[in-house]
Design a protein around this motif. Sequence first.
Motif, PDB file in Angstrom:
ATOM      1  N   LEU A  69       3.307  -2.998  -6.975  1.00 50.49           N
ATOM      2  CA  LEU A  69       2.609  -3.873  -6.718  1.00 50.49           C
ATOM      3  C   LEU A  69       1.968  -4.588  -7.958  1.00 50.49           C
ATOM      4  CD1 LEU A  69       0.648  -2.876  -3.687  1.00 50.49           C
ATOM      5  CD2 LEU A  69       2.451  -4.665  -3.687  1.00 50.49           C
ATOM      6  N   ARG A  70       1.993  -6.013  -7.991  1.00 53.95           N
ATOM      7  CA  ARG A  70       1.543  -6.617  -9.321  1.00 53.95           C
ATOM      8  C   ARG A  70       0.402  -7.771  -8.717  1.00 53.95           C
ATOM      9  NH1 ARG A  70       3.672  -6.095 -14.391  1.00 53.95           N
ATOM     10  NH2 ARG A  70       5.361  -4.592 -14.631  1.00 53.95           N
ATOM     11  N   GLY A  71      -0.696  -7.647  -9.082  1.00 50.03           N
ATOM     12  CA  GLY A  71      -1.549  -8.423  -8.970  1.00 50.03           C
ATOM     13  C   GLY A  71      -2.310  -9.479 -10.158  1.00 50.03           C
ATOM     14  N   GLU A  72      -1.703 -10.588 -10.136  1.00 47.67           N
ATOM     15  CA  GLU A  72      -2.377 -11.634 -11.562  1.00 47.67           C
ATOM     16  C   GLU A  72      -3.718 -11.731 -11.448  1.00 47.67           C
ATOM     17  OE1 GLU A  72      -0.317 -11.833 -13.925  1.00 47.67           O
ATOM     18  OE2 GLU A  72       1.211 -10.548 -12.685  1.00 47.67           O
ATOM     19  N   THR A  73      -4.490 -11.674 -10.111  1.00 47.04           N
ATOM     20  CA  THR A  73      -5.857 -12.049  -9.803  1.00 47.04           C
ATOM     21  C   THR A  73      -6.139 -11.280  -8.593  1.00 47.04           C
ATOM     22  OG1 THR A  73      -5.433 -13.866  -8.087  1.00 47.04           O
ATOM     23  CG2 THR A  73      -5.344 -14.658 -10.391  1.00 47.04           C
ATOM     24  N   GLU A  74      -7.633 -11.477  -8.759  1.00 48.43           N
ATOM     25  CA  GLU A  74      -8.152 -10.470  -7.463  1.00 48.43           C
ATOM     26  C   GLU A  74      -7.741 -10.978  -6.046  1.00 48.43           C
ATOM     27  OE1 GLU A  74     -12.441  -7.904  -7.009  1.00 48.43           O
ATOM     28  OE2 GLU A  74     -12.488  -9.849  -7.495  1.00 48.43           O
ATOM     29  N   GLU A  75      -7.090 -12.055  -5.942  1.00 46.94           N
ATOM     30  CA  GLU A  75      -6.696 -12.669  -4.771  1.00 46.94           C
ATOM     31  C   GLU A  75      -5.401 -12.316  -4.455  1.00 46.94           C
ATOM     32  OE1 GLU A  75      -8.620 -14.725  -6.904  1.00 46.94           O
ATOM     33  OE2 GLU A  75     -10.312 -13.899  -5.906  1.00 46.94           O
ATOM     34  N   THR A  76      -4.812 -11.508  -5.021  1.00 47.68           N
ATOM     35  CA  THR A  76      -3.382 -11.008  -4.621  1.00 47.68           C
ATOM     36  C   THR A  76      -3.340 -10.170  -3.355  1.00 47.68           C
ATOM     37  OG1 THR A  76      -2.102 -11.321  -6.737  1.00 47.68           O
ATOM     38  CG2 THR A  76      -1.296  -9.909  -5.440  1.00 47.68           C
ATOM     39  N   ALA A  77      -2.748 -10.423  -2.362  1.00 50.42           N
ATOM     40  CA  ALA A  77      -2.912  -9.709  -1.018  1.00 50.42           C
ATOM     41  C   ALA A  77      -1.505  -8.988  -1.010  1.00 50.42           C
ATOM     42  CB  ALA A  77      -3.064 -10.639   0.122  1.00 50.42           C
ATOM     43  N   PHE A  78      -1.727  -7.833  -0.242  1.00 51.96           N
ATOM     44  CA  PHE A  78      -0.449  -7.118  -0.029  1.00 51.96           C
ATOM     45  C   PHE A  78      -0.568  -6.239   1.335  1.00 51.96           C
ATOM     46  CE2 PHE A  78      -3.469  -3.814  -1.945  1.00 51.96           C
ATOM     47  CZ  PHE A  78      -3.446  -3.038  -0.829  1.00 51.96           C
ATOM     48  N   VAL A  79       0.733  -5.953   1.982  1.00 48.24           N
ATOM     49  CA  VAL A  79       0.962  -5.045   3.083  1.00 48.24           C
ATOM     50  C   VAL A  79       1.892  -4.074   2.497  1.00 48.24           C
ATOM     51  CG1 VAL A  79       2.572  -6.535   4.062  1.00 48.24           C
ATOM     52  CG2 VAL A  79       1.431  -4.522   5.448  1.00 48.24           C
ATOM     53  N   VAL A  80       1.459  -2.659   2.613  1.00 45.69           N
ATOM     54  CA  VAL A  80       2.279  -1.441   2.268  1.00 45.69           C
ATOM     55  C   VAL A  80       2.572  -0.625   3.578  1.00 45.69           C
ATOM     56  CG1 VAL A  80       2.716   0.575   0.739  1.00 45.69           C
ATOM     57  CG2 VAL A  80       1.665  -1.737  -0.014  1.00 45.69           C
ATOM     58  N   SER A  81       3.789  -0.164   3.636  1.00 44.02           N
ATOM     59  CA  SER A  81       4.120   0.802   4.797  1.00 44.02           C
ATOM     60  C   SER A  81       4.553   2.058   4.163  1.00 44.02           C
ATOM     61  CB  SER A  81       5.232   0.290   5.542  1.00 44.02           C
ATOM     62  OG  SER A  81       5.773   1.262   6.472  1.00 44.02           O
ATOM     63  N   PHE A  82       4.039   3.065   4.852  1.00 43.54           N
ATOM     64  CA  PHE A  82       4.513   4.655   4.451  1.00 43.54           C
ATOM     65  C   PHE A  82       4.861   5.481   5.559  1.00 43.54           C
ATOM     66  CE2 PHE A  82       0.773   3.077   1.988  1.00 43.54           C
ATOM     67  CZ  PHE A  82       0.990   3.651   0.791  1.00 43.54           C
ATOM     68  N   THR A  83       5.921   6.264   5.269  1.00 46.79           N
ATOM     69  CA  THR A  83       6.361   7.259   6.251  1.00 46.79           C
ATOM     70  C   THR A  83       5.344   8.194   6.752  1.00 46.79           C
ATOM     71  OG1 THR A  83       6.948   8.832   4.792  1.00 46.79           O
ATOM     72  CG2 THR A  83       8.655   7.401   5.139  1.00 46.79           C
ATOM     73  N   PRO A  84       5.544   8.882   7.894  1.00 47.69           N
ATOM     74  CA  PRO A  84       4.601   9.822   8.399  1.00 47.69           C
ATOM     75  C   PRO A  84       4.124  10.604   7.576  1.00 47.69           C
ATOM     76  CG  PRO A  84       6.107   9.253  10.138  1.00 47.69           C
ATOM     77  CD  PRO A  84       6.617   8.629   8.933  1.00 47.69           C
ATOM     78  N   THR A  85       4.820  11.094   6.321  1.00 48.62           N
ATOM     79  CA  THR A  85       4.555  12.167   5.629  1.00 48.62           C
ATOM     80  C   THR A  85       4.159  11.558   4.163  1.00 48.62           C
ATOM     81  OG1 THR A  85       7.057  12.143   4.621  1.00 48.62           O
ATOM     82  CG2 THR A  85       6.318  13.829   6.418  1.00 48.62           C
ATOM     83  N   GLY A  86       3.911  10.110   4.105  1.00 48.29           N
ATOM     84  CA  GLY A  86       3.226   9.579   3.191  1.00 48.29           C
ATOM     85  C   GLY A  86       4.073   9.054   1.961  1.00 48.29           C
ATOM     86  N   GLU A  87       5.314   8.937   2.314  1.00 47.62           N
ATOM     87  CA  GLU A  87       6.150   8.262   1.419  1.00 47.62           C
ATOM     88  C   GLU A  87       6.368   6.754   1.383  1.00 47.62           C
ATOM     89  OE1 GLU A  87       7.433   9.948  -1.111  1.00 47.62           O
ATOM     90  OE2 GLU A  87       6.426  11.673  -0.200  1.00 47.62           O
ATOM     91  N   PRO A  88       6.200   6.127   0.470  1.00 48.76           N
ATOM     92  CA  PRO A  88       6.230   4.421   0.538  1.00 48.76           C
ATOM     93  C   PRO A  88       7.777   4.170   1.020  1.00 48.76           C
ATOM     94  CG  PRO A  88       5.356   5.122  -1.299  1.00 48.76           C
ATOM     95  CD  PRO A  88       6.055   6.382  -0.952  1.00 48.76           C
ATOM     96  N   ARG A  89       7.626   3.015   1.985  1.00 43.38           N
ATOM     97  CA  ARG A  89       8.708   2.653   2.548  1.00 43.38           C
ATOM     98  C   ARG A  89       8.936   1.044   2.115  1.00 43.38           C
ATOM     99  NH1 ARG A  89       7.510   1.542   8.073  1.00 43.38           N
ATOM    100  NH2 ARG A  89       9.895   1.602   8.762  1.00 43.38           N
ATOM    101  N   TRP A  90       8.161   0.268   2.265  1.00 40.45           N
ATOM    102  CA  TRP A  90       8.305  -1.073   1.736  1.00 40.45           C
ATOM    103  C   TRP A  90       6.977  -1.722   1.512  1.00 40.45           C
ATOM    104  CZ3 TRP A  90       5.926  -4.416   5.015  1.00 40.45           C
ATOM    105  CH2 TRP A  90       5.645  -4.302   6.305  1.00 40.45           C
ATOM    106  N   SER A  91       7.067  -2.699   0.733  1.00 41.21           N
ATOM    107  CA  SER A  91       5.688  -3.561   0.532  1.00 41.21           C
ATOM    108  C   SER A  91       6.009  -4.978   0.447  1.00 41.21           C
ATOM    109  CB  SER A  91       5.290  -3.377  -0.792  1.00 41.21           C
ATOM    110  OG  SER A  91       6.030  -3.936  -1.843  1.00 41.21           O
TER     111      SER A  91
END
Length: 271
Positions: A69-91
């Motif tokens: 995830l790269r944020g150029e300013t403080e106003e960069t918004a995101f949604v991130v999904s994790f598996t039930p065991t905490g592994e990143p799925r997508w963003s």
Amino acid sequence: MSRLLLISLALFIGACGYILEVGVWPDDSARVFAGGGSLTVVGSAIDADGNHYIVGRVTGVVDFGPFELRGETEETAFVVSFTPTGEPRWSQSWSGPFAFALSVDTDEESVHVTGYVRGAITGPFPLTTGSRQELFVFEFDRQSGAPLPPAQTYASGAGNVQGKAIQHAGSFSALCGHYIGAVDFGLGPLPNSPAALDNGFVAVFDARGEPAWSEAVVGASVLLGDALLRADGSVVATGVYTNGMIGGRSAAAQDAIVTSFGADGTVQYAL
């Protein structure tokens, strides 16, 4: 099925990276992701399969392993999904000169994020709102994270509209927030707010996305910030109010408000 506020975040800057601590993961441990800058989580949800979702804003770079995830300013918004065991799925992320609060919820197929934006933003749903804040709803495929256009937006010709919460229950979905001016969720405009003050609102939609009912909370400057949607389409919304009277009680300074709406939008009580 969703669970809000199950995810807490501790933030470290620079080499220490970011620590996401999620008490519902099976091993009850923390997840550490390298990065520098700042990361703020403002909302979370869990779907019926146990996958986690967080929304927030980021500056700098956060390395989640499969993606950054790269944020150029403080106003960069995101949604991130994790598996039930905490592994990143997508963003997914989007950026631009805007202010926002974010809420996330899921149904059987999709992930829904609401908030408010001002100005031009870039990302999966490019928007240009001009000088006023507009409420948005972005929808993503629950499995892949692919954006599902079009984005929904709601605006006021005379002021701002801020989306603060989104909920799904049964065959209904609900939006909650506040506005200045007037806003129309498809059933005609809600009442104009007093000059420079906000009306709170709740809008409920059926399984096809058609408006079922929408109501405003008036009588003061009302900032609704959260809602509980029941499977029959009824809602309990909470927030604060100033400069007026709700339920026969004048605001001493900034007072809490709880408003209950029936399945047809009828106000059952406000206190």
